[in-house]
Design a protein around this motif. Sequence first.
Motif, PDB file in Angstrom:
ATOM      1  N   PRO A 180      23.694 109.853  20.140  1.00  0.00           N
ATOM      2  CA  PRO A 180      23.564 109.568  18.703  1.00  0.00           C
ATOM      3  C   PRO A 180      24.714 108.724  18.172  1.00  0.00           C
ATOM      4  O   PRO A 180      25.860 108.879  18.586  1.00  0.00           O
ATOM      5  CB  PRO A 180      23.554 110.968  18.070  1.00  0.00           C
ATOM      6  CG  PRO A 180      23.079 111.870  19.166  1.00  0.00           C
ATOM      7  CD  PRO A 180      23.637 111.297  20.429  1.00  0.00           C
ATOM      8  N   ASN A 181      24.368 107.828  17.261  1.00  0.00           N
ATOM      9  CA  ASN A 181      25.324 106.952  16.574  1.00  0.00           C
ATOM     10  C   ASN A 181      25.934 105.871  17.460  1.00  0.00           C
ATOM     11  O   ASN A 181      26.811 105.128  17.016  1.00  0.00           O
ATOM     12  CB  ASN A 181      26.443 107.761  15.908  1.00  0.00           C
ATOM     13  CG  ASN A 181      25.912 108.756  14.887  1.00  0.00           C
ATOM     14  OD1 ASN A 181      25.049 108.418  14.076  1.00  0.00           O
ATOM     15  ND2 ASN A 181      26.410 109.985  14.940  1.00  0.00           N
ATOM     16  N   SER A 182      25.496 105.780  18.701  1.00  0.00           N
ATOM     17  CA  SER A 182      25.925 104.658  19.536  1.00  0.00           C
ATOM     18  C   SER A 182      25.187 103.407  19.085  1.00  0.00           C
ATOM     19  O   SER A 182      24.198 103.462  18.342  1.00  0.00           O
ATOM     20  CB  SER A 182      25.632 104.936  21.012  1.00  0.00           C
ATOM     21  OG  SER A 182      24.224 105.002  21.232  1.00  0.00           O
ATOM     22  N   LEU A 183      25.651 102.239  19.544  1.00  0.00           N
ATOM     23  CA  LEU A 183      25.016 100.994  19.134  1.00  0.00           C
ATOM     24  C   LEU A 183      23.563 100.940  19.596  1.00  0.00           C
ATOM     25  O   LEU A 183      22.677 100.530  18.832  1.00  0.00           O
ATOM     26  CB  LEU A 183      25.794  99.796  19.689  1.00  0.00           C
ATOM     27  CG  LEU A 183      25.259  98.422  19.286  1.00  0.00           C
ATOM     28  CD1 LEU A 183      26.379  97.473  18.921  1.00  0.00           C
ATOM     29  CD2 LEU A 183      24.418  97.809  20.417  1.00  0.00           C
ATOM     30  N   LEU A 184      23.313 101.365  20.827  1.00  0.00           N
ATOM     31  CA  LEU A 184      21.941 101.327  21.328  1.00  0.00           C
ATOM     32  C   LEU A 184      21.060 102.326  20.569  1.00  0.00           C
ATOM     33  O   LEU A 184      19.889 102.049  20.289  1.00  0.00           O
ATOM     34  CB  LEU A 184      21.925 101.619  22.823  1.00  0.00           C
ATOM     35  CG  LEU A 184      22.543 100.520  23.699  1.00  0.00           C
ATOM     36  CD1 LEU A 184      22.645 100.984  25.146  1.00  0.00           C
ATOM     37  CD2 LEU A 184      21.733  99.234  23.614  1.00  0.00           C
ATOM     38  N   TRP A 185      21.613 103.496  20.248  1.00  0.00           N
ATOM     39  CA  TRP A 185      20.854 104.472  19.459  1.00  0.00           C
ATOM     40  C   TRP A 185      20.477 103.857  18.107  1.00  0.00           C
ATOM     41  O   TRP A 185      19.338 103.984  17.655  1.00  0.00           O
ATOM     42  CB  TRP A 185      21.692 105.724  19.256  1.00  0.00           C
ATOM     43  CG  TRP A 185      21.021 106.784  18.421  1.00  0.00           C
ATOM     44  CD1 TRP A 185      20.178 107.761  18.856  1.00  0.00           C
ATOM     45  CD2 TRP A 185      21.135 106.939  17.000  1.00  0.00           C
ATOM     46  NE1 TRP A 185      19.753 108.530  17.796  1.00  0.00           N
ATOM     47  CE2 TRP A 185      20.321 108.046  16.638  1.00  0.00           C
ATOM     48  CE3 TRP A 185      21.823 106.271  16.004  1.00  0.00           C
ATOM     49  CZ2 TRP A 185      20.191 108.484  15.326  1.00  0.00           C
ATOM     50  CZ3 TRP A 185      21.703 106.703  14.697  1.00  0.00           C
ATOM     51  CH2 TRP A 185      20.902 107.798  14.361  1.00  0.00           C
ATOM     52  N   THR A 186      21.440 103.171  17.474  1.00  0.00           N
ATOM     53  CA  THR A 186      21.183 102.545  16.178  1.00  0.00           C
ATOM     54  C   THR A 186      20.129 101.446  16.292  1.00  0.00           C
ATOM     55  O   THR A 186      19.195 101.379  15.482  1.00  0.00           O
ATOM     56  CB  THR A 186      22.482 101.955  15.599  1.00  0.00           C
ATOM     57  OG1 THR A 186      23.449 103.006  15.467  1.00  0.00           O
ATOM     58  CG2 THR A 186      22.233 101.314  14.244  1.00  0.00           C
ATOM     59  N   LYS A 187      20.280 100.586  17.301  1.00  0.00           N
ATOM     60  CA  LYS A 187      19.353  99.467  17.467  1.00  0.00           C
ATOM     61  C   LYS A 187      17.925  99.941  17.698  1.00  0.00           C
ATOM     62  O   LYS A 187      16.968  99.344  17.189  1.00  0.00           O
ATOM     63  CB  LYS A 187      19.788  98.595  18.650  1.00  0.00           C
ATOM     64  CG  LYS A 187      21.112  97.863  18.453  1.00  0.00           C
ATOM     65  CD  LYS A 187      20.990  96.733  17.456  1.00  0.00           C
ATOM     66  CE  LYS A 187      22.267  95.905  17.406  1.00  0.00           C
ATOM     67  NZ  LYS A 187      22.200  94.828  16.377  1.00  0.00           N
ATOM     68  N   PHE A 188      17.774 101.017  18.479  1.00  0.00           N
ATOM     69  CA  PHE A 188      16.436 101.423  18.889  1.00  0.00           C
ATOM     70  C   PHE A 188      15.884 102.611  18.102  1.00  0.00           C
ATOM     71  O   PHE A 188      14.817 103.122  18.431  1.00  0.00           O
ATOM     72  CB  PHE A 188      16.421 101.725  20.397  1.00  0.00           C
ATOM     73  CG  PHE A 188      16.547 100.485  21.243  1.00  0.00           C
ATOM     74  CD1 PHE A 188      15.426  99.718  21.549  1.00  0.00           C
ATOM     75  CD2 PHE A 188      17.790 100.067  21.696  1.00  0.00           C
ATOM     76  CE1 PHE A 188      15.539  98.570  22.307  1.00  0.00           C
ATOM     77  CE2 PHE A 188      17.914  98.913  22.456  1.00  0.00           C
ATOM     78  CZ  PHE A 188      16.788  98.150  22.766  1.00  0.00           C
ATOM     79  N   THR A 189      16.599 103.041  17.062  1.00  0.00           N
ATOM     80  CA  THR A 189      16.036 104.053  16.168  1.00  0.00           C
ATOM     81  C   THR A 189      16.014 103.595  14.714  1.00  0.00           C
ATOM     82  O   THR A 189      15.156 104.026  13.946  1.00  0.00           O
ATOM     83  CB  THR A 189      16.821 105.383  16.247  1.00  0.00           C
ATOM     84  OG1 THR A 189      18.174 105.167  15.833  1.00  0.00           O
ATOM     85  CG2 THR A 189      16.794 105.955  17.658  1.00  0.00           C
ATOM     86  N   GLN A 190      16.942 102.725  14.344  1.00  0.00           N
ATOM     87  CA  GLN A 190      17.044 102.300  12.951  1.00  0.00           C
ATOM     88  C   GLN A 190      16.503 100.890  12.723  1.00  0.00           C
ATOM     89  O   GLN A 190      16.552 100.392  11.606  1.00  0.00           O
ATOM     90  CB  GLN A 190      18.512 102.361  12.499  1.00  0.00           C
ATOM     91  CG  GLN A 190      19.197 103.690  12.771  1.00  0.00           C
ATOM     92  CD  GLN A 190      18.504 104.860  12.076  1.00  0.00           C
ATOM     93  OE1 GLN A 190      18.261 104.809  10.874  1.00  0.00           O
ATOM     94  NE2 GLN A 190      18.187 105.901  12.834  1.00  0.00           N
TER      95      GLN A 190
END
Length: 266
Positions: free
Chosen positions: A35-45
């Motif tokens: 959570p809150n990693s760059l990849l998490w942000t890119k692929f969830t937000q």
Amino acid sequence: MAQTDSQSSTFPEIVELNVGGQVYVTRLETLTAVPNSLLWTKFTQSSPGDLPKDGKGRFFFDRDGFLFRYILDYMRDSELFLPEFFKERRRLQKEAEFFQLPELSKRLASGSKDSLFTEDSGEPEEAELSSPVTSSSSSGTTLRSPGASAGYITIGYRGSYTIGRDIQADAKFRRVARITVCSKISLAKEVFGETLNESRDPDRPSDKYTARYYLKYNFLEQAFDRLAEAGFHMVACNSTGTCSYGGNDPGEDKLWTSYTEYVFSR
């Protein structure tokens, strides 16, 4: 009319990435594991249409494509094992910072030497870096013998074989003329000992390098066994080959020749 990936508002379960020219295929849940990693942000937000893509529609990241394998391993397995004698720790730390993995970055930045050595023998082993998702104990690794020096040995051979008309079963296969050894002199002598033919490069100092040694036998597996016993592991290989006919008639036997190199590291 079906929506394309760029028009869809959701990401596919299997995601293709182009990271600095290296292609990776992984699951969406892997990319969103921290959570809150760059990849998490890119692929969830974000939606697929918001992210840059290469010419084949893969999601593109302009980062070090080779080091990304360690970023992906960290997110996939909830831990990271670095190879022995890993020399790009600082670069990997920068990648961890870019992908917003603070725990990984912190572990890479602190105590790099300590984390690469065991408490008992002080010998290098794989460094385990746990992710914030879960943690687990490190598995055993094969360590080199005390006092043994690190380095690379390249084994090369030129082979040939023929394929008769109609792919006859009695064709000669993998005729190895000579197995060459390229390495530091001291390493070659340590591993191969009396089986090493030094006639093409005699009396060379042990701290120098050579590409002119060859072995007194023609069995690749015998060379591989000696390397494995000395603590070496294969890290790369490559091969080239050509084909020619035995005569002017295309129906004649085909002669294949190849040159192959195997790179071993300790």
